[in-house]
Design a protein around this motif. Structure first.
Motif, short mmCIF file in Angstrom:
data_model
loop_
_atom_site.label_atom_id
_atom_site.label_comp_id
_atom_site.label_asym_id
_atom_site.label_seq_id
_atom_site.Cartn_x
_atom_site.Cartn_y
_atom_site.Cartn_z
N TYR A 50 51.86 40.15 36.15
CA TYR A 50 51.27 39.60 37.01
C TYR A 50 49.92 39.48 36.56
O TYR A 50 49.22 38.36 36.60
N ALA A 51 49.43 40.47 35.52
CA ALA A 51 47.91 40.01 34.89
C ALA A 51 48.03 38.78 33.96
O ALA A 51 46.94 38.26 34.19
N LEU A 52 48.84 38.81 33.33
CA LEU A 52 49.00 37.53 32.46
C LEU A 52 49.29 36.39 33.21
O LEU A 52 48.71 35.08 32.84
N ARG A 53 49.93 36.25 34.13
CA ARG A 53 50.44 35.04 34.79
C ARG A 53 48.99 34.93 35.50
O ARG A 53 48.80 33.37 35.76
N THR A 54 48.45 35.75 36.55
CA THR A 54 47.55 35.35 37.41
C THR A 54 46.32 34.98 36.38
O THR A 54 45.39 33.93 36.83
N GLY A 55 45.85 35.69 35.15
CA GLY A 55 44.74 35.34 34.45
C GLY A 55 44.87 34.09 33.61
O GLY A 55 43.98 33.35 33.59
N SER A 56 46.10 33.38 33.27
CA SER A 56 46.26 32.09 32.89
C SER A 56 46.16 30.93 34.05
O SER A 56 45.91 29.84 33.70
N ASP A 57 46.63 31.28 35.20
CA ASP A 57 46.85 30.19 36.34
C ASP A 57 45.55 30.13 37.20
O ASP A 57 45.24 29.07 37.67
N ALA A 58 44.55 31.11 37.29
CA ALA A 58 43.54 31.06 38.29
C ALA A 58 42.54 30.37 37.81
O ALA A 58 42.32 30.24 36.42
N ASP A 59 41.84 29.98 38.77
CA ASP A 59 40.42 29.41 38.35
C ASP A 59 39.56 30.21 38.15
O ASP A 59 39.61 31.66 38.35
N LEU A 60 38.58 29.92 37.22
CA LEU A 60 37.42 30.93 36.79
C LEU A 60 36.59 31.61 37.87
O LEU A 60 36.06 30.92 38.55
N THR A 61 36.85 32.77 37.69
CA THR A 61 36.00 33.36 38.83
C THR A 61 34.69 33.44 38.65
O THR A 61 33.50 33.54 39.77
N ILE A 62 34.11 33.28 37.35
CA ILE A 62 32.88 33.24 36.97
C ILE A 62 32.10 32.00 37.67
O ILE A 62 30.91 31.79 37.88
N ASN A 63 32.77 30.90 38.03
CA ASN A 63 32.35 29.83 38.79
C ASN A 63 32.25 29.60 40.25
O ASN A 63 32.17 28.75 40.83
N TYR A 64 32.62 31.07 40.60
CA TYR A 64 32.59 31.33 42.20
C TYR A 64 31.31 31.74 42.49
O TYR A 64 30.99 32.88 42.06
N TYR A 65 30.60 31.40 43.71
CA TYR A 65 29.30 31.74 44.01
C TYR A 65 29.84 32.80 45.09
O TYR A 65 29.71 32.42 46.26
N PHE A 66 30.01 33.87 44.65
CA PHE A 66 30.24 35.13 45.55
C PHE A 66 29.13 35.36 46.53
O PHE A 66 29.59 35.54 47.82
N GLU A 67 28.06 35.23 46.24
CA GLU A 67 26.55 35.58 46.93
C GLU A 67 26.77 34.74 48.29
O GLU A 67 26.21 35.03 49.36
N ARG A 68 27.08 33.59 48.13
CA ARG A 68 27.25 32.47 49.10
C ARG A 68 28.46 32.65 50.13
O ARG A 68 28.56 31.75 51.33
N ASN A 69 29.54 33.40 49.95
CA ASN A 69 30.67 33.56 50.51
C ASN A 69 31.42 34.83 51.01
O ASN A 69 32.22 35.09 51.12
N TRP A 70 30.27 35.88 51.43
CA TRP A 70 30.49 37.21 51.58
C TRP A 70 31.35 37.19 52.86
O TRP A 70 32.33 37.78 52.99
N HIS A 71 31.26 36.28 53.82
CA HIS A 71 31.80 36.32 55.06
C HIS A 71 33.17 35.55 55.01
O HIS A 71 34.00 35.90 55.91
#
Length: 285
Positions: free
Chosen positions: A245-266
């Motif tokens: 799961y970790a290897l598959r998700t790490g390679s397939d997922a978009d970069l979480t560092i590019n996600y603006y968490f602070e604007r999307n808490w809701h």
């Protein structure tokens, strides 16, 4: 030799802590002494004393010998005492320049990543110099990103302000990239549905290794997996288990560092996972 490296690395870290610059008046009231932001918009390098080559308030320049010594010493210390977050931080900062440059370039190639680099938000509480109101997050609907994050922090007794400030990365922009990676680590736990036991940390570290390429993540994931208990090892290695799961998700997922968490808490956590192409974690007993 390992004890000597451990001790010498500790001395370098102690020296860095004792020589931190005083805080600016704008954040002195809200932070611990010496815990200045890695990047400060009010910081003017032209005002530094002649000969001082620090490039941001908390920067601790190292020559090549010091950097190599601290990298090796902190690496050995991480093996001997994996709970030493100061050594883990030092190892990540002294070995990660190539990966940080690639990660910075990936952020610049992404619209939201560029916005994050330009605005340099901090995942810290308002009291700690950031924008997070934990009480407001706790009031969000069940299943939302912000509520899940607040619940995670409460469950384990964590605070966003506990993350160490970067000091050994020379380039100010790369220092922010490392700081951002460090501050979204708990959010990666939330996205992957992982706790903070050894198994959960190993899963998140493999995910982050694929996402960032940081040597710290690769070594932490591999060496951490050697410390798993027998039951955890079975869940980790079995077909359809946590390693896959970790290897598959790490390679397939978009970069979480590019996600603006602070604007999307809701936003619902399920939608965030779908947007970032993160699979639901396996449910193995």
């Amino acid at each position: 030799l390992s004890r000597r490296l451990f001790a010498q690395s500790g001395r370098l870290l102690s020296l860095a802590a004792s020589q931190r610059r005083p805080m600016t008046s704008s954040n002195a009231s809200s932070q611990e002494p010496g815990d200045t932001l890695a990047i400060d918009d009010d910081f003017d390098p032209d005002l530094l004393p002649l000969g001082d080559i620090r490039r941001y308030p908390n920067h601790r320049p190292l020559d090549c010998g010091q950097r190599a010594f601290l990298a090796v010493g902190s690496g050995v210390a991480c093996l001997a005492a994996p709970w030493r977050d100061d050594m883990i931080s030092a190892f990540g900062e002294t070995t990660g320049e190539w990966a940080l440059r690639r990660l910075r370039d990936d952020m610049l190639a992404n619209e939201e990543g560029r916005r994050i680099l330009a605005e340099r938000p901090r995942i810290r509480t308002v009291e700690g110099g950031g924008s997070i109101d934990l009480e407001a997050l706790r009031r969000l609907p069940e299943g939302s990103l912000g509520r899940a994050y607040a619940d995670f922090l409460d469950r384990y007794g964590y605070s966003p302000d506990h993350r160490r400030t970067v000091c050994f990365v020379d380039d100010p922009e790369l220092a922010y990239v490392m700081q951002r990676y460090r501050e979204i680590h708990d959010l990666n736990h939330v996205l992957l549905g992982q706790g903070t036991d050894f198994l959960g940390e190993v899963v998140v570290k493999w995910f982050e290794a694929f996402q960032t390429g940081l040597p710290m993540c690769v070594t932490g994931a591999f060496l951490g997996s050697l410390r798993l208990r027998p039951k955890q090892t079975r869940r980790y290695l079995q077909e359809g288990g946590y390693l896959a799961y970790a290897l598959r998700t790490g390679s397939d997922a978009d970069l979480t560092i590019n996600y603006y968490f602070e604007r999307n808490w809701h936003q619902p956590l399920a939608e965030v996972r779908q947007q970032l192409r993160i699979e639901e974690p396996p449910n193995l007993k």
